[in-house]
Design an enzyme around this catalytic site. Structure first.
Site, PDB file in Angstrom:
ATOM      1  CB  CYS A 111     -49.477  42.790 -79.966  1.00 50.20           C
ATOM      2  SG  CYS A 111     -50.536  42.365 -80.156  1.00 50.20           S
ATOM      3  CB  CYS A 157     -53.047  45.098 -77.968  1.00 50.40           C
ATOM      4  SG  CYS A 157     -52.787  44.146 -76.632  1.00 50.40           S
ATOM      5  CB  CYS A 195     -53.826  43.042 -82.212  1.00 52.41           C
ATOM      6  SG  CYS A 195     -54.169  41.761 -80.139  1.00 52.41           S
ATOM      7  CE  LYS A 244     -53.222  36.472 -77.865  1.00 52.68           C
ATOM      8  NZ  LYS A 244     -52.041  37.308 -78.165  1.00 52.68           N
ATOM      9  NE  ARG A 265     -57.739  40.471 -73.892  1.00 59.34           N
ATOM     10  CZ  ARG A 265     -59.220  39.687 -74.780  1.00 59.34           C
ATOM     11  NH1 ARG A 265     -60.184  39.630 -74.832  1.00 59.34           N
ATOM     12  NH2 ARG A 265     -58.087  38.463 -75.735  1.00 59.34           N
ATOM     13  NE  ARG A 300     -56.629  41.169 -77.758  1.00 55.19           N
ATOM     14  CZ  ARG A 300     -56.988  42.380 -77.205  1.00 55.19           C
ATOM     15  NH1 ARG A 300     -57.575  42.971 -78.723  1.00 55.19           N
ATOM     16  NH2 ARG A 300     -56.831  42.996 -76.158  1.00 55.19           N
ATOM     17  CD  GLU A 308     -53.063  30.624 -88.082  1.00 53.17           C
ATOM     18  OE1 GLU A 308     -51.504  31.519 -87.957  1.00 53.17           O
ATOM     19  OE2 GLU A 308     -53.924  31.547 -87.927  1.00 53.17           O
ATOM     20  CE  LYS A 311     -51.517  35.025 -74.794  1.00 55.79           C
ATOM     21  NZ  LYS A 311     -51.293  36.422 -75.225  1.00 55.79           N
ATOM     22  CE1 TYR A 354     -48.022  38.403 -66.646  1.00 57.30           C
ATOM     23  CE2 TYR A 354     -49.234  36.104 -67.051  1.00 57.30           C
ATOM     24  CZ  TYR A 354     -48.694  37.456 -67.352  1.00 57.30           C
ATOM     25  OH  TYR A 354     -49.273  37.418 -68.631  1.00 57.30           O
TER      26      TYR A 354
END
Ligand code: PBG
Length: 327
Positions: A122, A124, A132, A197, A207, A219, A235, A250, A315
């Site tokens: 990406c 961004c 992006c 997404k 971010r 976005r 998609e 996501k 994470y």
């Protein structure tokens, strides 16, 4: 009636851990997890990310040490994000041969060769405006962005990435990346497409971590509207037709219905991204003593798997793998 209470008692199969384990339908394993990591320039840098407690900005040398630990925990893969020295309008740090991610990939392939290196593709984190893609007259220009996004994917493959994961949501990027990779001899490099997404408030902590908040606008002209699920299926179908090897939904938690619909509609390996805001909520609540972190995390990951995901980007990966190992 034999099929009814008191002959039928559902609690018979819940009375001991041994029996519960026998009838368990879903189990999260360390091998389902992918750990996202943030690479920064410099040496000896290991700085906790305030918006993502327990996660760090790591220079390449520290990243290698971190990844050795990740591999020892039985986590098969990491997802790399790069924070460049400087940003510009065209995100040139994203496709620089000696960019942070490219350096990280080379070091990791040498030092932790068994670990699968997936790269987030990406612009961004690399653009001064935080979008992006390429901005032309205050709009993100799809087709001009493709050129830079495909270049970025190729530079990751050249550095040795095992898989590339475009997250920009431009139209046609999977096909464009596939053909550029193939033309350059990387026909065996798989693409994990961030296929569905959504434009989400749950990316907030990321971010901050990546310094990728858009400097103007939002976005919504490229990421999906959270009200839609049929659009997600379109998609995903398009990304499969364009050559995606793995498709992703996501965020995960507020979109488990989307994960389920994609699972039922396509026989594809399916990933779900348990994003930064979902992580931060659990961490914040646990820090205040409002919930048991271990139980909450394992429950969240189980829910994502039960909804139909094969791969979970999270994470929590290191903590979860440690807990799963300890039993
Ligand atoms: C970059 C990217 C984002 C995330 C993954 N890749 C941020 C965004 O789209 O704003 C979000 C990850 C997270 O919140 O954990 N395009």
């Amino acid at each position: 009636m034999m099929g009814e209470f008191p002959y039928l008692r559902m609690r018979r199969l819940r009375q001991s851990e041994g029996i519960r384990a026998m009838v368990r339908e879903t189990e999260v394993r360390a091998s389902d997890l992918v750990y996202p990591l943030f690479v920064v320039p410099g040496r000896g840098v290991r700085k906790e990310i305030s918006s993502l407690p327990g996660n760090y900005h790591l220079s390449v040398d520290e990243l290698v040490r971190e990844c050795e630990q990740v591999a020892r925990l039985g986590i098969p893969a990491v997802l790399l994000f790069g924070i460049p020295e400087s940003k510009d309008a065209f995100g040139s740090g994203a496709y620089a041969g000696d960019g942070v991610v490219q350096q990280a990939i080379r070091a990791l392939k040498q030092r932790v060769p068994e670990l699968v290196i997936i790269t987030d593709v990406c612009l961004c984190e690399y653009t001064s405006h935080g979008h992006c893609g390429v901005v032309v007259e205050d709009r993100v220009d799809n087709d001009r962005s493709l050129e830079l996004i495909t270049k970025t994917a190729l530079s990751h493959a050249e550095a040795g990435a095992d898989m590339v994961a475009p997250s920009d949501m431009m139209d046609g990027r999977v096909a464009a990346i596939r053909s550029l990779l193939d033309e350059n001899g990387f026909e065996m490099t798989p693409i994990m497409a961030y296929a569905a997404k959504y434009d989400s408030a749950f990316y907030g902590p990321f971010r901050e971590a990546a310094g990728s908040t858009p400097q103007f606008g939002d976005r919504r002209s490229y990421q999906m509207d959270s009200h839609n699920v049929r659009e997600a299926l379109r998609e995903v179908r398009l990304d499969i037709e364009e050559g995606a090897d793995v498709v992703m939904v996501k965020p995960a938690l507020a979109y488990l219905d989307v994960v389920r619909r994609v699972r039922e509609s396509f026989d594809m390996p399916l990933a779900a991204y348990n994003v930064s805001g979902e992580y931060a909520m659990v961490k914040a609540a646990a820090a205040q003593g409002l919930l048991n972190e271990k139980r909450a995390v394992l429950e969240v990951l189980t829910a994502i798997k039960r909804a139909g995901a094969d791969i979970i980007l999270t994470y929590h990966a290191k903590d979860a793998a440690g807990w799963l190992k300890a039993g």
